[in-house]
Design a protein around this motif. Structure first.
Motif, mmCIF file in Angstrom:
data_model
loop_
_atom_site.group_PDB
_atom_site.id
_atom_site.type_symbol
_atom_site.label_atom_id
_atom_site.label_comp_id
_atom_site.label_asym_id
_atom_site.label_seq_id
_atom_site.Cartn_x
_atom_site.Cartn_y
_atom_site.Cartn_z
ATOM 1 N N TYR A 1 3.727 0.405 -6.871
ATOM 2 C CA TYR A 1 3.857 -0.929 -7.461
ATOM 3 C C TYR A 1 4.636 -1.857 -6.531
ATOM 4 C CZ TYR A 1 2.325 1.028 -11.945
ATOM 5 O OH TYR A 1 1.598 1.629 -12.948
ATOM 6 N N ASN A 2 5.170 -1.269 -5.442
ATOM 7 C CA ASN A 2 5.911 -2.079 -4.461
ATOM 8 C C ASN A 2 4.907 -2.654 -3.464
ATOM 9 O OD1 ASN A 2 7.559 -3.199 -2.545
ATOM 10 N ND2 ASN A 2 8.815 -1.377 -2.214
ATOM 11 N N TYR A 3 4.353 -3.798 -3.816
ATOM 12 C CA TYR A 3 3.294 -4.392 -3.000
ATOM 13 C C TYR A 3 3.804 -5.035 -1.716
ATOM 14 C CZ TYR A 3 0.674 -3.707 -7.318
ATOM 15 O OH TYR A 3 0.093 -3.159 -8.430
ATOM 16 N N SER A 4 5.106 -4.987 -1.474
ATOM 17 C CA SER A 4 5.652 -5.508 -0.216
ATOM 18 C C SER A 4 5.702 -4.437 0.881
ATOM 19 C CB SER A 4 7.055 -6.081 -0.432
ATOM 20 O OG SER A 4 7.004 -7.269 -1.192
ATOM 21 N N LEU A 5 5.398 -3.197 0.524
ATOM 22 C CA LEU A 5 5.349 -2.150 1.554
ATOM 23 C C LEU A 5 4.211 -2.425 2.534
ATOM 24 C CD1 LEU A 5 5.904 1.133 -0.496
ATOM 25 C CD2 LEU A 5 7.405 0.237 1.299
ATOM 26 N N PRO A 6 4.427 -2.266 3.831
ATOM 27 C CA PRO A 6 3.335 -2.415 4.793
ATOM 28 C C PRO A 6 2.149 -1.545 4.401
ATOM 29 C CG PRO A 6 5.426 -2.230 5.935
ATOM 30 C CD PRO A 6 5.715 -1.944 4.485
ATOM 31 N N GLY A 7 0.980 -2.157 4.377
ATOM 32 C CA GLY A 7 -0.211 -1.445 3.944
ATOM 33 C C GLY A 7 -0.603 -1.762 2.522
ATOM 34 N N ALA A 8 0.343 -2.348 1.759
ATOM 35 C CA ALA A 8 0.051 -2.766 0.388
ATOM 36 C C ALA A 8 -0.380 -4.240 0.390
ATOM 37 C CB ALA A 8 1.261 -2.551 -0.503
ATOM 38 N N LYS A 9 -0.655 -4.780 -0.790
ATOM 39 C CA LYS A 9 -1.264 -6.106 -0.927
ATOM 40 C C LYS A 9 -0.461 -7.215 -0.268
ATOM 41 C CE LYS A 9 -3.348 -9.187 -4.351
ATOM 42 N NZ LYS A 9 -3.764 -9.327 -5.765
ATOM 43 N N TYR A 10 0.868 -7.204 -0.409
ATOM 44 C CA TYR A 10 1.710 -8.255 0.175
ATOM 45 C C TYR A 10 2.683 -7.646 1.196
ATOM 46 C CZ TYR A 10 -0.089 -11.061 -3.676
ATOM 47 O OH TYR A 10 -0.912 -11.724 -4.558
ATOM 48 N N GLY A 11 2.182 -6.722 1.991
ATOM 49 C CA GLY A 11 3.020 -6.005 2.941
ATOM 50 C C GLY A 11 3.874 -6.911 3.809
ATOM 51 N N TYR A 12 5.170 -6.580 3.902
ATOM 52 C CA TYR A 12 6.112 -7.322 4.745
ATOM 53 C C TYR A 12 6.721 -6.344 5.740
ATOM 54 C CZ TYR A 12 9.898 -10.425 6.149
ATOM 55 O OH TYR A 12 10.761 -11.223 6.888
ATOM 56 N N GLU A 13 6.680 -6.720 7.005
ATOM 57 C CA GLU A 13 7.164 -5.848 8.074
ATOM 58 C C GLU A 13 8.608 -5.417 7.841
ATOM 59 O OE1 GLU A 13 8.098 -5.975 12.886
ATOM 60 O OE2 GLU A 13 7.159 -7.693 11.896
ATOM 61 N N GLY A 14 8.827 -4.114 7.874
ATOM 62 C CA GLY A 14 10.183 -3.584 7.754
ATOM 63 C C GLY A 14 10.539 -3.066 6.379
ATOM 64 N N VAL A 15 9.790 -3.445 5.335
ATOM 65 C CA VAL A 15 10.105 -2.972 3.981
ATOM 66 C C VAL A 15 9.831 -1.476 3.880
ATOM 67 C CG1 VAL A 15 9.438 -3.098 1.549
ATOM 68 C CG2 VAL A 15 9.726 -5.206 2.866
ATOM 69 N N ASP A 16 10.794 -0.725 3.358
ATOM 70 C CA ASP A 16 10.594 0.716 3.202
ATOM 71 C C ASP A 16 11.115 1.237 1.858
ATOM 72 O OD1 ASP A 16 13.277 0.428 3.690
ATOM 73 O OD2 ASP A 16 13.294 1.555 5.567
ATOM 74 N N GLY A 17 11.116 0.457 0.867
ATOM 75 C CA GLY A 17 11.535 0.855 -0.485
ATOM 76 C C GLY A 17 11.920 -0.405 -1.249
ATOM 77 N N LEU A 18 12.364 -0.375 -2.537
ATOM 78 C CA LEU A 18 12.890 0.833 -3.103
ATOM 79 C C LEU A 18 12.329 1.070 -4.507
ATOM 80 C CD1 LEU A 18 15.219 3.040 -2.584
ATOM 81 C CD2 LEU A 18 16.563 1.540 -4.021
ATOM 82 N N LYS A 19 12.396 0.049 -5.432
ATOM 83 C CA LYS A 19 11.951 0.293 -6.807
ATOM 84 C C LYS A 19 11.604 -1.023 -7.489
ATOM 85 C CE LYS A 19 11.179 3.068 -10.289
ATOM 86 N NZ LYS A 19 10.149 2.159 -10.842
#
Length: 482
Positions: free
Chosen positions: A252-270
């Protein structure tokens, strides 16, 4: 000649004061730039109605605040409550109570909870042994309520009320002064159909926290248990691999790279969402040597599921603003430095976050040099980044200064002149303070009109602020030069 000479000194000081106050005002305005405006510039525009109710960004290493808006607003964190459950489980592992390979056997109670449609869950099969590492993934990614309760009961030896008390005790220990837990997962106990029993705990109680408190929790979590990110940094995970009970989940974390709204550097969390909390989000992100922690609360409304996506646009915009506004770099080199007109020797190089294109300011106290920060620390329990120093005192300079002062000839009219200077200084200081107070009052009124926004400046508040600074610094110049 004496008066003319010092008049020009005072005039110069006044002009310098004007430059300083104007520069200070520009920096203050930049710090208070409106979220909606910089979101638009960042390429992650926030739609009206989806502005977060509260948000904060901190340096994950030092606890320094880089951005905040309503950080102490009490809010329902929803499934973000599961972060505390994971913290306590990791603490139990550290204490040797169990490990990631320890298994929890699925009872009929857990099977029944897994089948409650209203709760976020995953499939649980009766009699199957579920390893703790898989329970962590189920908690972190599909936000499984049943997996959360299985993990909590393992920690507390099935004392469900005791675990909730432990959550609140840990919150107090960490400095989360505005947090209260009533359940381990974010879902009210009454929603578990009688399968979640916690005597003495209000079954309809709704967890409450703040953006600041959740940032404090995440700061300690990452500091003590950085391996938690292995459960939160993938856009897709599979649990119970190579068994008949394998399940694959998309984050559900769509900011993870590879997800819908991926942001460079995001690696978590909840993430977390609920009817009372709307859509919430904790993010960790790393670029180079800098790691940030972000908390975003109250995006949109539960009745409009678009908030599930919009929280990530808001989160990306705030992260991008922090990364583009600040830089982490070496501020001072090991050895001799002149700080606040003092010669000090630093034991090591000093690094920190500062706004780009600005000069850092420091404080010296108790043998420690620290970086001044306009927003301060996320918690008084987390000290600012500092480095040990030794001060170099020059007794010869102090002695010569005293000697020169002893030779000074005092005019017979000095008492009257000093009294006049004190009067002028006092009047200018009072006028300056009154103007600063008026500028604050007007800004508060404007903030009250613009509901939900930070204090905003206008030409009137700007003029009052600058004049206030000018009067105060002029008072200083009169006292020194005349």
């Amino acid at each position: 000649m004496f008066i003319k000479k010092n008049f020009w000194k005072a005039t110069t000081a006044f002009l310098l004061a004007a430059c300083i106050s104007l520069g200070y005002f520009t920096q203050t305005s930049y710090a208070e730039e409106d979220l909606m405006e910089f979101a638009k510039k960042s390429g992650y525009p926030i739609k009206e109605g989806y502005r977060p109710k509260a948000s904060i960004v901190i340096d994950a290493d030092s606890g320094q605040i880089l951005w905040e808006e309503q950080p102490d607003l009490s809010w329902s964190p929803a499934s973000i409550a599961k972060v505390m459950t994971m913290y306590l489980a990791l603490e139990a592992i550290e204490q040797g109570k169990f490990n990631l390979d320890t298994t929890v056997t699925a009872t009929e109670k857990y099977v029944n909870i897994s089948q409650i449609y209203a709760l976020s869950n995953n499939k649980i099969a009766l009699g199957v042994d579920y390893p703790v590492r898989d329970l962590f993934s189920m908690v972190a990614v599909p936000s499984s309520n049943v997996a959360t309760l299985m993990l909590a009961n393992l920690v507390s030896d099935n004392d469900e009320a005791g675990f909730i008390r432990k959550m609140n005790e840990k919150a107090a220990e960490l400095g989360m002064t505005n947090t209260t837990y009533f359940n381990c997962s974010g879902a009210q106990i009454s929603a578990f159909g009688g399968f979640y029993q916690a005597p003495g705990i209000d079954p309809d109680g709704d967890n409450k926290s703040t953006a600041r408190d959740l940032a404090i929790l995440t700061y300690h979590l990452i500091k003590k248990y950085p391996d938690v990110l292995q459960f939160t940094n993938k856009p897709v995970v599979t649990t119970m691999e190579n068994t008949p009970y394998a399940e694959t989940f998309e984050t559900y974390n769509y900011s993870l790279p590879g997800a819908k709204y991926g942001y460079e550097g995001v690696d978590g969390l909840k993430t977390g969402s609920s009817p009372t909390g709307g859509f919430n989000y904790i993010a960790t992100a790393k670029k180079g040597d800098a790691r940030l922690i972000e908390v975003v609360l109250g995006v949109g409304d539960w009745s409009d599921q678009e908030g599930e996506y919009e929280r990530h646009l808001a989160g990306n915009a705030i992260l991008d603003h922090a990364f583009s506004t600040y830089e982490y770099k070496k501020l001072l080199s090991k050895g001799s430095n002149t700080i606040n007109q003092k010669e000090v020797t630093l034991e090591q190089d000093f690094y920190g976050f500062v706004k780009k294109d600005t000069e850092p300011n420091f404080t010296l106290a108790d043998g420690k040099l620290s970086l001044k920060n306009e927003h301060g620390q996320v918690s008084p329990k987390i000290p600012a980044r500092s480095v040990q120093y030794q001060e170099s005192n020059s007794k010869e300079t102090d002695g010569s200064s005293t000697k020169l002062e002893g030779k000074k000839t005092v005019p017979s009219s000095s008492t009257k002149k000093e009294g006049h200077n004190y009067l002028v200084t006092g009047v200018l200081t009072i006028l300056g303070l009154l103007l600063l107070i008026l500028s604050k009052v007007f800004r508060k009124r404007i903030a009250g009109v613009r509901r939900g926004s930070r204090k905003m400046s206008t030409p009137t508040t700007r003029l009052l602020f600058i004049l206030g600074i000018l009067f105060i610094l002029s008072a200083v110049s009169v006292f020194i030069f005349l």
